[in-house]
Design a protein around this motif. Structure first.
Motif: not given
Length: 366
Positions: A156-159, A285-288, A308-309
């Motif tokens: 994900s962009d958050g990660v 969450e890395g992505m969820g 996260g994602g």
């Protein structure tokens, strides 16, 4: 983690590739690819490491001395030899099956076992955020082992943003860093969700599917559920070290019989399909992944806006499914969504997660 690896192996096969799935640890109930064209292999890398005798000595020294002195450093010493051993296995593999065009390691735990392996075809997929600590030489050591000169993929962009921050703090230079989301095999999920399961409650319920760990913050979910004042039960699918603490909280809030700890389920999709609402309460969450699994089952979702994602999935018309990570806000929204009745979620947002599209992004990666 294992399910996503299997999903990706299936996606490569469906995209017309010769797809091979390799496991490094024994799993008592392994997940099996749906596509019969996927070839499954097992490399007992720990046993190979020990069989060299040198690897066995390294493991003993690590367990008795190095790891106690430098907490969580066990992989640094054992993975140093695991890399060359994996390269040896790969050479044998290619003699039998031909040249490999892309190597994908999913998750830090897998790659730690062979971190000393470097290859331009390798993509190391990080499933969760990283939390770099400025001034920590131990973190820099770990980062150099795992990230230096590797092609990194964030789910994900958050990660990816946390990795970019880590690069500056750790002073590491990956060969590349990109975002490739996890695949959502909607067709497979919608087939599995119709399998019978006699354990599913007859009465209406809302649901959470996650390991029982502090990161998933089930205490926030249970307290918000207690505040929401709804008639529906709360079902939590998963096992983990926090189960005793969760059971204690359920007793303290007098929720026995209303909060159901259903344990681990190999196929959670029938439970997701029958639920009125899926709720995610994680700290990060890395992505969820479970969010799009619930959506694929036709179940509305609600998530705290955690690091996260989750915003990789809950965007556009689904952004209203996000609430602040706060007890009262979560309780209020649970009540609103349950009392509003079960609605069919918009699945157009899942196009980005279509398995063959995800597989193609790995193949086209620089």
């Amino acid at each position: 983690m294992e399910r996503v690896a299997v999903n990706l192996a299936d996606a490569f096969a469906e995209a017309g590739c010769e797809s091979h799935l390799l496991t490094l640890r024994h799993h008592p109930v392994p997940l099996v690819p749906e596509n019969a064209a996927v070839h499954v292999h097992h490399l007992p890398i720990v046993c190979w490491n020990r069989a060299t005798v040198v690897g066995l000595l390294i493991e003993w020294v690590s367990r008795l001395l190095l790891n106690p002195l430098l907490h969580r450093s066990h992989f640094v010493w054992t993975g140093w030899l695991g890399g060359p051993l994996f390269r040896l296995w790969l050479k044998r593999f290619e003699k039998r099956h031909g040249h490999v065009d892309r190597l994908i390691f999913r998750g830090r735990g897998s790659f730690e076992m062979v971190w000393n392996f470097r290859d331009d075809r390798l993509r190391f997929v990080l499933e969760n955020i990283v939390r770099p600590k400025p001034g920590s030489w131990k973190s820099r050591l770990f980062a150099r082992c795992l990230y230096q000169d590797n092609h990194l993929v964030a789910v994900s962009d958050g990660v990816r943003e946390t990795l970019e921050a880590g690069e500056r703090i750790w002073n590491v230079s990956p060969r590349s860093l990109q975002t490739i989301v996890n695949p959502c095999p909607t067709v497979s999920i919608q087939r599995l969700m119709n399998e019978p399961d006699n354990d599913i409650p007859d009465s209406p319920y809302i649901i959470n599917v996650a390991r029982l760990t502090k990161a998933k913050d089930h205490s926030l979910l249970i307290r918000a559920y207690a505040r929401a004042g709804i008639d529906e039960k709360l079902v939590i699918i998963g096992e983990g070290p926090e189960r005793p603490a969760i059971e204690k909280l359920i007793a303290e809030l007098d929720l026995e019989g209303r909060v159901i700890l259903a344990g681990h389920r190999l196929n959670p999709y029938p439970w997701l399909k029958r639920a009125r609402l899926f709720v995610l309460s994680s700290r990060f969450e890395g992505m969820g992944i479970v969010l799009f699994e619930a959506l694929a089952c036709g179940t509305p979702v609600l998530s705290v806006d955690c690091k996260g994602g989750v915003r990789q999935i809950l965007k556009g018309p689904l952004e209203s499914s996000l609430v602040p990570r706060e007890e009262q806000a979560l309780a209020t929204r649970i009540g609103e969504m349950v009392r509003g009745g079960k609605t069919t979620p918009d699945l157009t947002c899942l196009g980005e997660f279509e398995p063959q599209q995800v597989a193609r992004r790995f193949l086209d990666a620089p």
